[in-house]
Design an enzyme around this catalytic site. Sequence first.
Site, PDB file in Angstrom:
ATOM      1  N   HIS A   2       1.849   1.349  11.580  1.00 52.32           N
ATOM      2  CA  HIS A   2       1.322   0.053  12.017  1.00 52.32           C
ATOM      3  C   HIS A   2       2.414  -0.768  12.711  1.00 52.32           C
ATOM      4  O   HIS A   2       2.757  -1.885  12.291  1.00 52.32           O
ATOM      5  CB  HIS A   2       0.748  -0.722  10.836  1.00 52.32           C
ATOM      6  CG  HIS A   2      -0.316  -1.704  11.256  1.00 52.32           C
ATOM      7  ND1 HIS A   2      -1.426  -1.979  10.509  1.00 52.32           N
ATOM      8  CD2 HIS A   2      -0.442  -2.473  12.370  1.00 52.32           C
ATOM      9  CE1 HIS A   2      -2.181  -2.889  11.113  1.00 52.32           C
ATOM     10  NE2 HIS A   2      -1.598  -3.199  12.252  1.00 52.32           N
TER      11      HIS A   2
ATOM     12  N   GLU B 259      -4.018   1.944   4.335  1.00 52.03           N
ATOM     13  CA  GLU B 259      -2.610   1.905   4.733  1.00 52.03           C
ATOM     14  C   GLU B 259      -1.719   1.662   3.517  1.00 52.03           C
ATOM     15  O   GLU B 259      -1.971   0.724   2.759  1.00 52.03           O
ATOM     16  CB  GLU B 259      -2.399   0.817   5.788  1.00 52.03           C
ATOM     17  CG  GLU B 259      -3.171   1.103   7.071  1.00 52.03           C
ATOM     18  CD  GLU B 259      -2.865   0.119   8.207  1.00 52.03           C
ATOM     19  OE1 GLU B 259      -2.080  -0.832   7.977  1.00 52.03           O
ATOM     20  OE2 GLU B 259      -3.392   0.320   9.302  1.00 52.03           O
TER      21      GLU B 259
END
Length: 527
Positions: free
Chosen positions: A279, A261
């Site tokens: 997220h 990420e």
Amino acid sequence: MKKILISDKLAEDGINFLNEQDGIQIHIQTGLTEEGLCEIIAEYDALLIRSDTQVTANVLKAAKKLKVVGRAGIGVDNVDLAVAMEQGIIVMNTPDANATTTAELAIAHMFSLSRNLPIANQSVRDGKWERSKLVGAEVTHKTLAILGFGTIGRIVAQRGNGLGMRVIAYDPFVAPEIFEKCNAEMVDLETLVKQADYLTLHCPLLEKTRNVIGCEQLAQMKKTARLINCARGGLVDEAALYDALKEGRIAGAALDVYEQEPPKDSPLLSLDNVVFTPHLGASTKEAQVAVSVEIARQVVKYLQTGEAVNALNLPRLSAEELKQALPFMNLAQILGKVLFGLIDQPIQKLEVAVYGKAALGKVRPISSQAMVGLLAGQFSTPVNRVNVENVAKRQGISLIESQTEAAEGYQSLITITGHCLDKTISLAGTLLGDHHPRLVSINHFEIEVVPEGTLLITRHDDRPGVIAAISSILGESGINITRMQVSLADENQLSMMVISVSDPLNAQVLKAVCDVPAVHTARQIVL
């Protein structure tokens, strides 16, 4: 007056709650370095944090008055739990406060995929009107498949039921009555992926769940199926998912979490049939308020009453209590681990009985540790004696305890019995010299085992050649046998064997052992 330091940003509602409490004084100072926190922490009774503050060993050792660290959220990677335990400092989190928010994001992704919303939005912005190209799908009467049936999975099930969907779910650690209560059909993993119209993931990332959806599972899914992951990156094999989407073997995917990420170089970014979010699972105003208020309530309750809600580490025991209980707690935890390795169904009830010297103290520390052995490692947050009862309750596991000062044939004995849907497994263990654990029976098979390392446990026909066949498989695979115990045959001419081996068996070797004609079951347990 109890003093609380808030070192990360909390929602105003949580701060207002603290300001309204009698006997509580708060101080807000964010952006502290480790050195800066060490300089001021000694005067505080409680520390409230989110993910930015690093509660290191140095900080905890400098905290002379600190009684509790409260994490507004789930993850506690930024807290040294082991040192907190040594210092007698409770660490607590808020595991369920953002459950609704994450569940609703999964449902939002389901609709987004079904009606091509991101593509439709961009199409209109580009001056196009592609109605025939953007024909979607209804969710009503479709099968919503939920992998992981904890708090978030159960909320998703509730929403799916409200939408008129058929809800199925898989979670090997949840009792059947929980599924029934949530109007969800309990299925195995293979059935889940085969029947899913929408497969949504809500389980923790553990070694055994890493890539739980990979090539094999994606190949079993319908071509019209859609995958949603708002849980943890790493649950889905992203390379396998890319191939499945590009080749049209499944219809689409929605991802909120990723192996890396942000997913800057992921080939998935080149596909039109994937919806991405950064997220956002816990990112709503309501969730931010919920975690802040909840952790404020928990910390105040602990400071005022001593009740540790959602505590993640053990409170300090007196030296005498620890000396008396620790060997039996250790034995109970080992028995719990062995029981977990032998079951293949969710446990509905756990019975713990202590006898002889083990029964001289309280049974709860021992039974709690048995549950820790059974459940630890199956969740994303630590499971220990403080929180295991709440964890077990969430999974639908009830606990029955008993203690008897007599222990026929032993100075001390602990038995644990797991009751599953259609079977019961019972183990007994004792201590040699008050410190050395021994497993002395599995169900009706009496067998003395040193419970350490890797154990291979077989139930097989009592006939010549079985032991030699299994030994040959291990030898050919370069696996050394360090100990071996074989029970007497029962009335059905079945025996049990426990082999301690030098290295864990891979899947191929374990299958070879299972394929020996006389072997009924073979289980590997790593302690």
